[in-house]
Design a protein around this motif. Structure first.
Motif, PDB file in Angstrom:
ATOM      1  N   LEU A  26      12.512  -3.147   1.720  1.00 45.65           N
ATOM      2  CA  LEU A  26      11.837  -2.274   2.774  1.00 45.65           C
ATOM      3  C   LEU A  26      12.738  -1.672   3.715  1.00 45.65           C
ATOM      4  N   ALA A  27      13.880  -2.102   4.121  1.00 45.70           N
ATOM      5  CA  ALA A  27      14.820  -1.427   4.849  1.00 45.70           C
ATOM      6  C   ALA A  27      15.280  -0.125   4.202  1.00 45.70           C
ATOM      7  N   GLN A  28      15.756  -0.103   2.879  1.00 41.26           N
ATOM      8  CA  GLN A  28      16.213   1.039   2.213  1.00 41.26           C
ATOM      9  C   GLN A  28      14.991   1.957   1.943  1.00 41.26           C
ATOM     10  N   MET A  29      13.910   1.579   2.043  1.00 43.28           N
ATOM     11  CA  MET A  29      12.670   2.747   1.662  1.00 43.28           C
ATOM     12  C   MET A  29      12.311   2.955   3.175  1.00 43.28           C
ATOM     13  N   HIS A  30      12.767   2.581   4.255  1.00 43.24           N
ATOM     14  CA  HIS A  30      12.448   2.990   5.709  1.00 43.24           C
ATOM     15  C   HIS A  30      11.100   2.816   6.080  1.00 43.24           C
ATOM     16  N   VAL A  31      10.637   1.309   5.852  1.00 40.35           N
ATOM     17  CA  VAL A  31       9.523   0.935   6.299  1.00 40.35           C
ATOM     18  C   VAL A  31       9.604   0.319   7.452  1.00 40.35           C
ATOM     19  N   SER A  32       8.578   0.444   8.287  1.00 45.09           N
ATOM     20  CA  SER A  32       8.724  -0.171   9.730  1.00 45.09           C
ATOM     21  C   SER A  32       8.901  -1.640   9.505  1.00 45.09           C
ATOM     22  N   THR A  33       9.677  -2.108  10.685  1.00 45.29           N
ATOM     23  CA  THR A  33       9.837  -3.492  10.896  1.00 45.29           C
ATOM     24  C   THR A  33       8.869  -4.158  11.211  1.00 45.29           C
ATOM     25  N   GLU A  34       7.731  -3.718  11.526  1.00 48.30           N
ATOM     26  CA  GLU A  34       6.392  -4.287  11.794  1.00 48.30           C
ATOM     27  C   GLU A  34       5.583  -4.252  10.602  1.00 48.30           C
ATOM     28  N   ALA A  35       5.892  -4.076   9.593  1.00 47.60           N
ATOM     29  CA  ALA A  35       5.173  -4.238   8.369  1.00 47.60           C
ATOM     30  C   ALA A  35       4.868  -5.411   7.999  1.00 47.60           C
ATOM     31  N   GLU A  36       3.729  -5.695   7.239  1.00 43.36           N
ATOM     32  CA  GLU A  36       3.442  -7.027   6.732  1.00 43.36           C
ATOM     33  C   GLU A  36       3.187  -6.865   5.122  1.00 43.36           C
ATOM     34  N   LEU A  37       3.680  -8.276   4.578  1.00 41.02           N
ATOM     35  CA  LEU A  37       3.658  -8.185   3.044  1.00 41.02           C
ATOM     36  C   LEU A  37       3.441  -9.768   2.662  1.00 41.02           C
ATOM     37  N   ALA A  38       2.715  -9.969   1.593  1.00 42.19           N
ATOM     38  CA  ALA A  38       2.569 -11.197   1.144  1.00 42.19           C
ATOM     39  C   ALA A  38       3.079 -11.402  -0.132  1.00 42.19           C
ATOM     40  N   LEU A  39       3.767 -12.466  -0.532  1.00 35.26           N
ATOM     41  CA  LEU A  39       4.429 -12.639  -2.163  1.00 35.26           C
ATOM     42  C   LEU A  39       4.066 -14.058  -2.452  1.00 35.26           C
ATOM     43  N   MET A  40       3.382 -14.169  -3.477  1.00 35.94           N
ATOM     44  CA  MET A  40       2.917 -15.286  -3.987  1.00 35.94           C
ATOM     45  C   MET A  40       3.326 -15.659  -5.795  1.00 35.94           C
ATOM     46  N   PHE A  41       3.641 -16.953  -5.759  1.00 33.68           N
ATOM     47  CA  PHE A  41       4.018 -17.191  -7.135  1.00 33.68           C
ATOM     48  C   PHE A  41       2.982 -18.142  -7.533  1.00 33.68           C
ATOM     49  N   ILE A  42       2.304 -17.841  -8.675  1.00 30.93           N
ATOM     50  CA  ILE A  42       1.227 -18.560  -9.202  1.00 30.93           C
ATOM     51  C   ILE A  42       1.385 -19.029 -10.596  1.00 30.93           C
ATOM     52  N   GLU A  43       0.587 -20.107 -10.965  1.00 31.83           N
ATOM     53  CA  GLU A  43       0.566 -20.435 -12.414  1.00 31.83           C
ATOM     54  C   GLU A  43      -0.046 -19.399 -13.392  1.00 31.83           C
ATOM     55  N   PRO A  44      -0.032 -19.666 -14.647  1.00 30.14           N
ATOM     56  CA  PRO A  44      -0.651 -18.640 -15.761  1.00 30.14           C
ATOM     57  C   PRO A  44      -2.025 -18.498 -15.684  1.00 30.14           C
ATOM     58  N   GLU A  45      -2.855 -19.568 -15.133  1.00 31.02           N
ATOM     59  CA  GLU A  45      -4.123 -19.533 -15.291  1.00 31.02           C
ATOM     60  C   GLU A  45      -4.806 -18.604 -14.297  1.00 31.02           C
ATOM     61  N   LEU A  85       1.318  -3.840   3.905  1.00 35.84           N
ATOM     62  CA  LEU A  85       1.577  -3.212   2.688  1.00 35.84           C
ATOM     63  C   LEU A  85       0.786  -3.700   1.553  1.00 35.84           C
ATOM     64  N   GLY A  86       0.599  -5.071   1.764  1.00 31.89           N
ATOM     65  CA  GLY A  86      -0.293  -5.745   0.810  1.00 31.89           C
ATOM     66  C   GLY A  86       0.411  -7.020   0.119  1.00 31.89           C
ATOM     67  N   ASP A  87      -0.443  -7.391  -1.005  1.00 32.20           N
ATOM     68  CA  ASP A  87       0.069  -8.608  -1.703  1.00 32.20           C
ATOM     69  C   ASP A  87       0.877  -8.261  -3.101  1.00 32.20           C
ATOM     70  N   ILE A  88       1.530  -9.091  -3.319  1.00 27.87           N
ATOM     71  CA  ILE A  88       2.567  -9.364  -4.589  1.00 27.87           C
ATOM     72  C   ILE A  88       2.161 -10.655  -5.443  1.00 27.87           C
ATOM     73  N   VAL A  89       1.660 -10.611  -6.549  1.00 27.78           N
ATOM     74  CA  VAL A  89       1.537 -11.964  -7.172  1.00 27.78           C
ATOM     75  C   VAL A  89       2.621 -12.120  -8.379  1.00 27.78           C
ATOM     76  N   ILE A  90       3.173 -12.990  -8.655  1.00 29.33           N
ATOM     77  CA  ILE A  90       4.219 -13.008  -9.894  1.00 29.33           C
ATOM     78  C   ILE A  90       3.870 -14.429 -10.526  1.00 29.33           C
ATOM     79  N   CYS A  91       3.959 -14.254 -11.767  1.00 29.08           N
ATOM     80  CA  CYS A  91       3.831 -15.739 -12.723  1.00 29.08           C
ATOM     81  C   CYS A  91       5.139 -16.113 -13.199  1.00 29.08           C
ATOM     82  N   PRO A  92       5.819 -17.129 -12.593  1.00 30.84           N
ATOM     83  CA  PRO A  92       6.973 -17.464 -13.012  1.00 30.84           C
ATOM     84  C   PRO A  92       7.259 -17.811 -14.560  1.00 30.84           C
TER      85      PRO A  92
END
Length: 169
Positions: A26-45, A85-92
């Motif tokens: 976000l810093a490299q992309m010059h995004v506001s330091t007041e931006a919000e984002l959620a990152l979640m790791f979830i199971e396959p189902e 910004l929104g949400d990112i969901v990753i399946c480990p």
């Protein structure tokens, strides 16, 4: 900057490392330091449920991004406005399988997927060949720069050809 990271899996995830990669991108992309984002790791189902619901594709995928305020990258001296910004969901589980094929660690794959997801939230895509080239080159540059600056990862990863994440996100 508000970056929420949640791990709903049995995988050990270094939340601080993932928060750091998001902050770096976000810093490299010059995004506001007041931006919000959620990152979640979830199971396959639950990932499969999201994949079917939003992409109409079967099976779990590696990463999905859900943009909110459609913020775009800023420029030096002109950051984006504050927003969600929104949400990112990753399946480990999927990420670990991809990492094995690619010859690097699951943690490195998930860092790649995190960068990939952030770029999607910022409006990048890879549907067209030219878009893919731009996005993947930027993704590679951001991740390699981040990894080079992290003592826990420096020198542990060689990326050639350029990194790519899964087919859908």
């Amino acid at each position: 900057m508000t970056i929420e990271v949640a791990n709903e899996t049995e995988y050990q995830v270094d939340i601080d490392e993932f928060r750091a990669v998001v902050e770096f991108v976000l810093a490299q992309m010059h995004v506001s330091t007041e931006a919000e984002l959620a990152l979640m790791f979830i199971e396959p189902e639950p990932m499969e449920e999201l994949h079917i619901k939003w992409m109409d594709l079967p099976g779990p995928t590696d990463v999905m991004s859900f943009p909110m305020d459609e913020l775009r990258p800023g420029t030096p001296g002109r950051v984006t406005p504050p927003g969600t910004l929104g949400d990112i969901v990753i399946c480990p589980t999927v990420a670990a399988a991809q990492a094995l094929k690619a010859g690097h660690s699951a943690a490195e794959e998930m860092l790649l997927l995190t960068v990939h997801g952030v770029l999607h939230l910022l409006g990048y895509d890879h549907v067209e060949p030219e878009e893919e080239k731009v996005m993947f080159e930027l993704q590679r540059k951001l991740l390699l720069t981040f990894l080079a600056e992290r003592p826990t990862f420096a020198g542990k990863i060689t990326i050639d050809p350029p990194l790519k994440s899964g087919e859908e996100s």
